[in-house]
Enzyme design. Structure first.
Site, PDB file in Angstrom:
ATOM      1  CG  ASP A   1      40.023  42.192  51.308  1.00 40.67           C
ATOM      2  OD1 ASP A   1      41.138  42.443  50.804  1.00 40.67           O
ATOM      3  OD2 ASP A   1      39.630  41.045  51.494  1.00 40.67           O
TER       4      ASP A   1
ATOM      5  CD  GLU B   1      48.851  40.094  53.896  1.00 43.29           C
ATOM      6  OE1 GLU B   1      49.104  40.386  55.076  1.00 43.29           O
ATOM      7  OE2 GLU B   1      47.721  39.783  53.495  1.00 43.29           O
TER       8      GLU B   1
ATOM      9  CD1 TRP C   1      44.307  39.588  44.674  1.00 45.80           C
ATOM     10  CD2 TRP C   1      44.876  41.568  43.790  1.00 45.80           C
ATOM     11  NE1 TRP C   1      44.417  40.497  45.692  1.00 45.80           N
ATOM     12  CE2 TRP C   1      44.768  41.715  45.187  1.00 45.80           C
ATOM     13  CE3 TRP C   1      45.214  42.683  43.032  1.00 45.80           C
ATOM     14  CZ2 TRP C   1      44.992  42.934  45.834  1.00 45.80           C
ATOM     15  CZ3 TRP C   1      45.437  43.896  43.685  1.00 45.80           C
ATOM     16  CH2 TRP C   1      45.324  44.011  45.067  1.00 45.80           C
TER      17      TRP C   1
ATOM     18  NE  ARG D   1      33.578  37.160  49.224  1.00 46.16           N
ATOM     19  CZ  ARG D   1      34.239  36.720  50.291  1.00 46.16           C
ATOM     20  NH1 ARG D   1      35.511  36.971  50.449  1.00 46.16           N
ATOM     21  NH2 ARG D   1      33.608  36.036  51.223  1.00 46.16           N
TER      22      ARG D   1
END
Ligand SMILES: *[C@@H]1O[C@H](CO)[C@@H](O)[C@H](O)[C@H]1NC(C)=O
Ligand SMILES: *[C@@H]1O[C@H](CO)[C@@H](O)[C@H](O)[C@H]1NC(C)=O
Ligand SMILES: *[C@@H]1O[C@H](CO)[C@@H](O)[C@H](O)[C@H]1NC(C)=O
Ligand SMILES: *[C@@H]1O[C@H](CO)[C@@H](O)[C@H](O)[C@H]1NC(C)=O
Ligand SMILES: CC(=O)N[C@H]1CO[C@H](CO)[C@@H](O)[C@@H]1O
Length: 612
Positions: free
Chosen positions: A334, A532, A191, A237
């Protein structure tokens, strides 16, 4: 590829037949489960990096501070030979090797991490892309130039050895160079790449953008879906299915519909993968949840997961927990209280309370609707009316589910849905507004939706934060909770409100975009880093918390800023909000920033060279 599939299909059928013939020991069941997965994910190196006794023993010895280090190391010998040597070690040490024994083993049979990629300066990099001319404020303009320069430091290309000896690596081979996120994320992520690719398109690096998309297409063609990131250990995943939207972005910039039409079969394949593996029923509708089909703890956070799972008594309960945690990783968030469902049906809890598979996620459903719409659009360009109808119908079905189950009249917004307690989850997450960005709402209801959503924003006090809208309003210490703010989520909010198009929504969208740009710029001026994640509570502050230290680089943050400097660069300037010092000083600092970035690049270059 199809021959490979056939062989694996036959092999796994054989294994299943063998299992049926055998007594059904837990071992046989396990092998059966793995055989099913192998059919999808047939990498030799998975025996080392995805599951098994070697992975377990070495990761539980905690040889490295970051569990990801070990699974990123390359093999010196073949997987089979390495396993043989490992079995020999275990036999010689009575199945209880010391930490030193294991360190010696790793030193002998594994090479340094990060050796599969080499630095790569994209050949289509442009010194002065036109977006820079859209920026009025001289300091912000210089920053735009700096960000464009950073693409060169984040470029990576796989060495030929990965192509020739894929079994020796955890990395998944892709033919074209990539832009990585940065920090500990030294491979491509699914993503992340959406916002990186958009940044590249605004930077006029069309070849690099197309190359990255082609990599993803090739992965779907080889294994049927795109894993979370470019490593075999992300085996069960995926992540937000944004490949179709990447192709759409590319087409919007280049008008290259031929590329899109050629990709259609693969895009449909990925869509079907999600539909076939993520469906649940709620109120009589098919809807979609993040979920994972692998077994065991996350290989890259193995001992952490085993520790958290200690409170579960049975193997089944531990295995269910591992699935929930990997499904959380598939969502990209997550981790977050967004996925916590405790015994009372609220979000109070910790990682052991994670129930991702029981939360119907607004974003995933809106995204699958968007996928179907884009696929229909590409088919329409190809003149394939039958397919247009097929995909319009699929889109309409998903839309009905979103309206019936996820839209919440009382809250005035879409909400995730709790399948265990059969009720909406009235907690703020930016993704609650994602249908606005992905056009998963009825256009005739625009005025009404705009009024309700703006009320929802006001009631949740989302405009009060100097550093951007936080991911949730709960501080749990998890990185996708308060106070962390993430570029892709600001993007979803800002672009969604802009898309909604009412004057009030557009005004708020602009305000949040400007705030984000200026707050990121403040952090950059202070530290010469792009982060980030950032901090909602502090103008110019960066994020923290979660499982690892804050990472710099940083692909998606840079991509979002480049897009917004392009869109807002004529209006946004430092006198509009909180903004830092005099223009001249900041300009000097900015120049120092370039110098230090260059210095870091040289140093990193040296270290990498030494590693080879
Ligand atoms: C659930 O509710 C009960 C009764 O109100 C309370 O004692 C308990 O602490 C709650 N549990 C959690 C995890 O919130
Ligand atoms: C997490 O929550 C569970 C269940 O409520 C509890 O037993 C456990 O001790 C908690 N773990 C931590 C690390 O707080
Ligand atoms: C959109 O809303 C209009 C007016 O409320 C309604 O007539 C129409 O059927 C709706 N369309 C969809 C796709 O739900
Ligand atoms: C900065 O923005 C303000 C408000 O939009 C505007 O009045 C001013 O002229 C701008 N300054 C520059 C240097 O663009
Ligand atoms: C584990 C699982 O159910 N996998 C399925 C995912 O979807 C594909 C088709 O798109 C199936 O072939 C798999 O069996």
């Amino acid at each position: 590829m199809f021959k490979m599939k056939l062989i694996f299909g036959l092999l796994s059928s054989l294994l299943i037949v063998l299992n049926v013939c055998q007594a059904r020991s837990p071992d046989a069941l396990n092998r059966n489960a793995i055989a099913k997965d192998v059919e999808q994910f047939n990498f030799e190196s998975c025996q080392i990096y995805c599951y098994g006794n070697l992975l377990h023993t070495i990761q539980m010895a905690k040889l490295y501070d970051d569990s990801k280090t070990f699974v990123d190391m390359k093999l010196i010998q073949s997987p089979a030979k390495t396993l043989e040597e490992f079995d020999a070690l275990m036999a010689a040490k009575n199945n209880t090797p010391s930490k030193e024994d294991l360190q010696t083993f790793v030193n002998t049979y594994f090479g340094e991490k990060g050796t599969e990629l080499e630095l790569y300066t994209p050949t289509d990099w442009k010194e002065h892309p036109a977006f820079v001319d859209q920026i009025t404020d001289p300091d912000l303009k210089q920053w735009g130039i700096d960000l464009n320069n950073i693409w060169k430091q984040l470029g990576r290309k796989m060495k030929d050895d990965v192509k020739n000896n894929p079994d020796y690596y955890s990395i998944i081979y892709v033919p074209n160079p990539v832009i990585i996120p940065g920090g500990r994320f030294i491979e491509f992520y699914y993503w992340d790449s959406y916002w990186i690719i958009r940044g590249l398109l605004y930077s006029e690096m069309y070849d690099t953008a197309r190359g990255m998309i082609e990599n993803f297409l090739s992965i779907v063609q080889r294994i049927g879906f795109i894993p979370n990131g470019g490593r075999v250990y992300y085996w069960g995943r995926s992540q937000m299915p944004l490949l179709t939207a990447m192709v759409k972005s590319y087409v919007d910039f280049t008008n290259d519909y031929v590329f899109a039409i050629n990709a259609l079969e693969t895009l449909e394949h990925e869509f079907e993968y999600f539909i076939n593996n993520h469906t649940v029923q709620a109120k009589g509708h098919d809807l979609y949840v993040y979920s994972d089909f692998s077994t065991g703890p996350r290989p890259e956070s193995y001992s952490e997961d085993v520790e958290t799972a200690r409170i579960f008594e049975t193997e089944e309960a531990k295995e269910a927990f591992y699935s929930e945690i990997k499904s959380g990783a598939e969502s990209g968030m997550d981790f977050s209280s967004r996925w916590f469902i405790n015994e009372n049906g609220t979000n109070v809890g910790n990682l052991s309370t994670i129930k991702t598979r029981s939360v119907v996620a607004v974003d995933l459903n809106a995204l699958l609707h968007w996928n179907a719409k884009i696929i229909a659009e590409f088919h329409s360009k190809a003149g394939n009316t039958e397919k247009v109808t097929e995909y319009e119908t699929k889109a309409q079905k998903i839309m009905e589910g979103i309206q019936a189950v996820l839209w919440n009249e009382e809250a005035g917004c879409w909400l995730d849905y709790d399948l265990i307690n059969e009720k909406p989850r009235d907690y703020f997450v930016p993704t609650n507004l994602s249908p606005l960005w992905m056009n998963a709402y009825n256009i005739s209801d625009t005025e009404k939706i705009s009024a309700s959503v703006l009320k929802y924003i006001e009631r949740n006090n989302l405009d009060q934060f100097p550093g951007g809208v936080p991911n949730t309003l709960y501080n749990t210490g998890e990185q996708w909770d308060m106070p962390n703010v993430w570029a892709p989520m600001q993007y979803i909010l800002v672009e969604g409100l802009s898309n909604l198009g009412t004057p009030a929504a557009k005004e708020l969208s602009k305000k949040w975009a400007h705030r984000w740009v200026l707050s990121n710029f403040k952090a950059y001026s202070d530290t010469f880093n792009m982060y980030e994640k950032y901090n909602a509570e502090e103008y110019g502050g960066h994020g923290g918390g979660g499982e690892y230290g804050v990472q710099t680089g940083f692909g998606w943050s840079n991509g979002v800023i480049i897009e917004w400097l392009t869109k807002h660069g004529r209006e946004v300037n430092q006198s509009t909000e909180g903004g830092g010092g005099g223009a001249a000083t900041t300009r000097l600092i900015s120049l120092l920033g370039v110098a230090s970035v260059a210095l870091v690049a040289i140093l990193v270059g040296r270290v990498v060279w030494r590693m080879w």
